[in-house]
Scaffold this motif. Structure first.
Motif: not given
Length: 211
Positions: A77-83, A143-159
């Motif tokens: 899963s970590r490698r998937t996140i890296e890709r 995974t949620i944190e990675a999506i937030a990082r890529r999109t510039g969103t807050d994983p706790e505040a943004d949907l």
């Protein structure tokens, strides 16, 4: 402190992964042949050529042996996140996520009979559903944190990060179920691509009817 050469560590790790795979594939095969209720830990251990004590070094139960295909599933899963994070910014985030998990689907196709057996066991035994959820639980937050990082969103505040993961998770489940229902005769990768394109198009209704 005893120094252990890296080559020895590597051999031990390879042996650990191989033993896990042997137990997992044996569990799936026996359950496919006999049914989950008719298979014991002792049956799986004997067929894999190890002791029951060794079995419990790898799995907490026979249910886990059926569901957890790889000992290093968290590392995978970590490698998937890296890709995913390495995808070009011009690629839409949902597409980048789908592309990142294609390697995992390639493994499913390479081990068709094993995964058909695993899917059959999961579909026929509701008790395995909770084990699937438990297995995936520890990969959700990263995974949620990675999506937030890529999109510039807050994983706790943004949907968006959680919504994207949940949506693509549903697409993956739908893909695997349809692949299983078609007896693995259609490419899982093609089905995944179809699911991705449908999602990216806004989930249009089949037949082109207006909403």
């Amino acid at each position: 402190m005893v120094f252990v050469p890296e080559t020895v560590k590597g051999l031990r790790e390879r042996k650990r992964l191989e033993t896990h795979r042997a137990l997992a594939t044996t569990a799936v095969r026996l359950v496919a042949e006999r049914g989950l209720d008719q298979v014991t830990v002792e049956d799986i251990s004997a067929a894999a050529g190890v002791s029951s004590r060794t079995f419990f070094n790898y799995f907490a139960s026979k249910e886990d042996a059926v569901v957890i295909a790889y000992a290093d599933h968290v590392e995978r899963s970590r490698r998937t996140i890296e890709r995913f994070l390495a995808a070009p910014k011009e690629v839409r985030t949902p597409r980048a996520f789908i592309d990142a998990i294609k390697e995992d689907f390639a493994v499913v196709e390479e081990n068709r009979e094993e995964w058909l057996g695993r899917m059959r066991a999961i579909q026929e035994n509701p008790s395995l559903h909770s084990r699937v959820v438990a297995m995936n639980h520890q990969t959700i937050a990263p995974t949620i944190e990675a999506i937030a990082r890529r999109t510039g969103t807050d994983p706790e505040a943004d949907l968006y990060p959680t919504l994207l993961l949940t949506t693509i998770g549903a697409a993956v489940n739908a893909t695997l179920i349809l692949w299983y229902q078609r007896d693995g005769k259609m490419s899982a990768l093609d089905l995944l691509d179809e699911a991705a394109e449908t999602l990216l198009a806004g989930l249009p209704e089949p037949g082109g009817r207006a909403h």
